[in-house]
Write a protein that holds these residues in place. Structure first.
Motif, short mmCIF file in Angstrom:
data_model
loop_
_atom_site.label_atom_id
_atom_site.label_comp_id
_atom_site.label_asym_id
_atom_site.label_seq_id
_atom_site.Cartn_x
_atom_site.Cartn_y
_atom_site.Cartn_z
N SER A 1 0.82 -1.20 0.00
CA SER A 1 0.00 0.00 0.00
C SER A 1 0.86 1.26 0.00
CB SER A 1 -0.92 -0.02 1.22
OG SER A 1 -1.42 1.27 1.46
N ILE A 2 0.54 2.21 -0.89
CA ILE A 2 1.20 3.51 -0.91
C ILE A 2 0.09 4.56 -0.90
CG2 ILE A 2 2.76 5.05 -2.16
CD1 ILE A 2 3.70 2.46 -3.69
N ARG A 3 0.01 5.31 0.18
CA ARG A 3 -1.04 6.33 0.25
C ARG A 3 -0.43 7.71 0.21
NH1 ARG A 3 -6.06 5.17 2.25
NH2 ARG A 3 -6.48 2.93 2.30
N PHE A 4 -0.99 8.56 -0.67
CA PHE A 4 -0.56 9.95 -0.75
C PHE A 4 -1.75 10.81 -0.35
CE2 PHE A 4 0.29 13.92 -3.18
CZ PHE A 4 1.50 14.25 -2.57
N ARG A 5 -1.59 11.58 0.71
CA ARG A 5 -2.70 12.34 1.27
C ARG A 5 -3.93 11.47 1.49
NH1 ARG A 5 -1.92 17.20 2.07
NH2 ARG A 5 -0.52 18.58 0.96
N GLY A 6 -3.69 10.25 1.98
CA GLY A 6 -4.79 9.36 2.32
C GLY A 6 -5.33 8.53 1.18
N GLU A 7 -4.90 8.84 -0.07
CA GLU A 7 -5.44 8.09 -1.21
C GLU A 7 -4.44 7.09 -1.73
OE1 GLU A 7 -8.41 10.44 -3.95
OE2 GLU A 7 -6.75 11.72 -3.30
N GLU A 8 -4.93 5.90 -2.06
CA GLU A 8 -4.08 4.83 -2.55
C GLU A 8 -3.56 5.17 -3.95
OE1 GLU A 8 -3.41 2.02 -0.56
OE2 GLU A 8 -1.90 1.78 -2.12
N ILE A 9 -2.24 5.19 -4.12
CA ILE A 9 -1.69 5.48 -5.45
C ILE A 9 -0.88 4.33 -6.02
CG2 ILE A 9 -1.60 8.00 -5.14
CD1 ILE A 9 1.46 7.58 -4.62
N ALA A 10 -0.77 3.23 -5.26
CA ALA A 10 0.07 2.11 -5.73
C ALA A 10 -0.42 1.60 -7.08
CB ALA A 10 0.07 0.99 -4.70
N GLY A 11 0.47 1.57 -8.05
CA GLY A 11 0.13 1.02 -9.36
C GLY A 11 -0.56 1.98 -10.31
N MET A 12 -0.76 3.24 -9.89
CA MET A 12 -1.34 4.22 -10.82
C MET A 12 -0.31 4.58 -11.89
SD MET A 12 -3.15 7.38 -8.97
CE MET A 12 -4.67 7.20 -8.11
N PRO A 13 -0.78 5.05 -13.09
CA PRO A 13 0.18 5.55 -14.07
C PRO A 13 0.94 6.75 -13.49
CG PRO A 13 -2.07 5.55 -14.97
CD PRO A 13 -2.17 5.13 -13.55
N ASN A 14 2.22 6.89 -13.85
CA ASN A 14 3.04 7.91 -13.20
C ASN A 14 2.54 9.34 -13.38
OD1 ASN A 14 3.78 8.04 -15.88
ND2 ASN A 14 5.98 7.87 -15.52
N HIS A 15 1.93 9.64 -14.55
CA HIS A 15 1.49 11.03 -14.72
C HIS A 15 0.36 11.39 -13.76
CE1 HIS A 15 -1.22 8.91 -17.56
NE2 HIS A 15 -2.08 9.82 -17.19
N ARG A 16 -0.45 10.38 -13.41
CA ARG A 16 -1.53 10.68 -12.46
C ARG A 16 -0.99 10.88 -11.05
NH1 ARG A 16 -5.96 6.64 -13.67
NH2 ARG A 16 -6.79 7.29 -11.67
N ILE A 17 0.03 10.09 -10.71
CA ILE A 17 0.68 10.28 -9.41
C ILE A 17 1.30 11.67 -9.34
CG2 ILE A 17 2.53 9.46 -7.91
CD1 ILE A 17 2.03 6.64 -9.01
N ALA A 18 2.00 12.05 -10.41
CA ALA A 18 2.64 13.36 -10.45
C ALA A 18 1.60 14.48 -10.33
CB ALA A 18 3.44 13.52 -11.75
N ARG A 19 0.47 14.29 -10.99
CA ARG A 19 -0.56 15.34 -10.96
C ARG A 19 -1.18 15.49 -9.58
NH1 ARG A 19 -2.03 18.43 -15.68
NH2 ARG A 19 -0.52 17.66 -17.17
N ARG A 20 -1.07 14.45 -8.75
CA ARG A 20 -1.57 14.58 -7.38
C ARG A 20 -0.64 15.39 -6.51
NH1 ARG A 20 -5.60 10.35 -5.76
NH2 ARG A 20 -6.48 10.01 -7.81
#
Ligand SMILES: Nc1ncnc2c1ncn2[C@@H]1O[C@H](COP(=O)(O)OP(=O)(O)O)[C@@H](O)[C@H]1O
Ligand SMILES: [Mg+2]
Lengths: 313, 232
Positions: free
Chosen positions: B57-76
């Motif tokens: 599990s990887i949570r950024f600001r409480g939201e799970e980002i594990a396995g998301m495409p990198n541009h969506r992670i960056a946009r968060r």
């Protein structure tokens, strides 16, 4: 003689520009996504057939715009729902996918438009001479084709050098992953480039169809030559593809035009070959279709990275 | 919590590289991730960005980002400066910085001119292809480029590796500047060195797990940990 030189040069340039319209898309797609798109020439064929059918309803000019757009949209769909999924299984799977796609498109074209050439022609007024030299006409249409090609390349240059999307494409050519880390949607960019490359191929079909004849074998005729252009120019190099397109366009056209045999050529260089022998009597024109492949073989032996490429194929 | 990593595992083929990594970061915190070469620090940040497929599990600001495409992670709001300093060599320095901007209609708090003022060497070559820059200049450029996207947390992988002491000092200053602007930082380094002055907290990695967590002072006093996991 001068007449042959001038007209062959013009025709060679025109053929070279058409080749570049195909090879530029192919090389962009290859260097960005690592995909050698075997179906690229099939999109060129679709461009010609779409323009033929659309043109019967809309006339030539609207079809000139609509057909490439349609081909581009089709290309984008192929990337989005086909290639992108196959991509996970590696480059061999992708190669086989585009290979299969080429055959599917070829078969579909034969089913829909038949196995013989269709009567796709430029509008009658464009068959008039643009100018006449030594009693030979150069048609308006050929002039238009050269003009459209040049406009297209200026637009391509502007897109790549001056727009933000162009910057992203050029960045993704070397560091696709990093472009994504910066928050840009690289898969969407890939889809766009694939669609754009297919649209360029489609445009080449629209303007090349009336010159080269619109028939189901047109993809199979031009496809291998486009691959030769990309390898000779250097895999992934747009500039290389440009020079190789013109080079191959000119060589092939001159071989067709020059009324000489192999014996004439080698004997002029001091050899003594029987002009009526098996080898000596072969005319250069019959060798013309072979020239791109001879060039390919020579390049692979003597300069494997191509004219301008950095990678070896 | 800004970032919570729970039981993170990652593989290269069959080799199991991350073996249950756990840590968390608060808003505005500067955390150093230390460890010897090959322990999996880069793999940790790569799997947070999805460059290596993460399990766990990887949570950024409480939201799970594990396995998301990198541009969506960056946009968060997660910024990433990889260890190979992937500058775009055929683009100019200025164009590199401009590509860091995520949304051209929404200007962020960092400006191109600000970085050119901060780094006269970059300013001098602003319109030259970035491929000609020196290693240190490339490092300044990649960090600046990621900042142009206004990240809330920036992960910087070994920014000082192979650079001269003077440049290392400049990079330390830039990182302090980033921290002052309120951006959280996950700084991957080998040793305590520059991380010492800047970090609030230190994580030490060994064999694909976090083996120590504490303040820089605590690490300095913990000779056993340093001997076993850091010094050669
Ligand atoms: N692309 C890769 N393929 C296979 N193994 C890799 C790859 N990258 C790193 N490794 C291995 O994974 C381990 C952890 O690497 P890495 O995360 O880069 O360590 P660090 O950044 O802490 O030096 C090392 O043993 C390294 O050899
Ligand atoms: Mg590393």
């Amino acid at each position: 003689m001068l007449e042959i030189v001038i007209f062959s040069t013009l025709n060679g340039i025109l053929y070279g520009l058409l080749l570049f319209m195909l090879s530029s898309g192919l090389t962009l797609i290859f260097s960005m996504m690592g995909v050698l798109n075997f179906a690229h020439a099939s999109f060129y064929m679709l461009g010609a057939y779409f323009a033929y059918t659309l043109g019967m309803h809309t006339g030539f000019w609207p079809a000139l715009i609509l057909a490439p757009l349609l081909v581009g949209a089709l290309g984008a769909l192929v990337e989005r729902f086909g290639l992108r999924r196959v991509h996970a299984n590696g480059h061999v799977a992708e190669l086989l996918f585009t290979f299969g796609l080429a055959y599917v498109i070829d078969e579909l074209v034969q089913m829909m438009w038949g196995t013989v050439a269709v009567a796709y022609r430029e509008p009658a007024y464009m068959r008039e001479p643009l100018f006449t030299l030594f009693g030979t006409d150069y048609s308006i249409f050929r002039g238009v084709v050269i003009l459209i090609s040049i406009l297209m390349f200026v637009a391509l240059w502007y897109l790549l050098k001056k727009t933000r999307v162009g910057l992203m494409i050029r960045a993704a050519l070397t560091h696709g992953e990093m472009v994504g880390h910066l928050g840009h949607n690289v898969p969407r960019l890939f889809m766009g480039v694939f669609g754009f490359g297919c649209a360029l191929a489609g445009l080449a079909g629209v303007i090349g169809g009336p010159i080269m004849s619109t028939e189901p074998g047109m993809a199979a005729t031009l496809g291998p030559i486009v691959f030769v252009v990309v390898v000779v120019g250097g895999m992934g190099s747009l500039q290389g593809a440009f020079y190789a397109s013109l080079l191959i366009g000119l060589i092939q056209t001159f071989f067709v035009a020059v009324n000489a045999s192999v014996a004439d050529v080698v004997n002029a260089m001091g050899a003594n070959l029987d002009p009526y022998g098996e080898l000596g009597r072969i005319s250069l024109a019959t060798l013309a279709p072979m020239t791109p492949f001879i060039l390919l073989v020579l390049i692979l032996i003597f300069r494997p990275r191509g004219l301008m490429g950095e990678l070896e194929p | 919590m800004m970032l919570e990593v729970n039981d993170l595992h990652a593989y290269y083929g069959k080799s199991h590289i991350l073996n249950g990594v756990n840590f968390a970061m608060q808003e505005g915190e500067v955390v150093a991730l230390l460890g010897r070469n090959g322990v999996g620090r880069s793999t940790t940040v790569k799997s947070i960005m999805g460059e290596v497929p993460p399990q766990g599990s990887i949570r950024f600001r409480g939201e799970e980002i594990a396995g998301m495409p990198n541009h969506r992670i960056a946009r968060r709001g997660l910024g990433y400066v990889p260890e190979d300093r992937d500058i775009f060599p055929t683009l100019t320095v200025r164009q590199n910085l401009e590509l860091g901007i995520k949304n051209t209609r929404k200007p962020g708090k960092w400006k191109v001119e600000q970085f050119l003022d901060m780094f006269p060497n970059l300013a001098r070559r602003a319109d030259a292809p970035a491929g000609v820059l020196s290693g240190g200049e490339k490092q300044m450029l990649t960090i600046s480029r990621t900042l142009m996207g206004d990240p809330e947390l920036i992960m910087i992988d070994e920014p000082t590796e192979g650079l001269a002491p003077l440049i290392v000092k400049q990079i330390g200053e830039l990182i302090s500047e980033i921290a002052k602007a309120g951006v959280s930082i996950l700084l991957v380094e080998q040793k305590l060195s520059i991380a010492m002055d800047i970090s609030h907290r230190v994580l030490v990695m060994g064999h694909g797990q976090i083996v120590f967590e504490g303040t820089p002072e605590e690490l300095r006093e913990d000779e056993a940990t340093r001997k076993e996991w850091l010094e050669v």
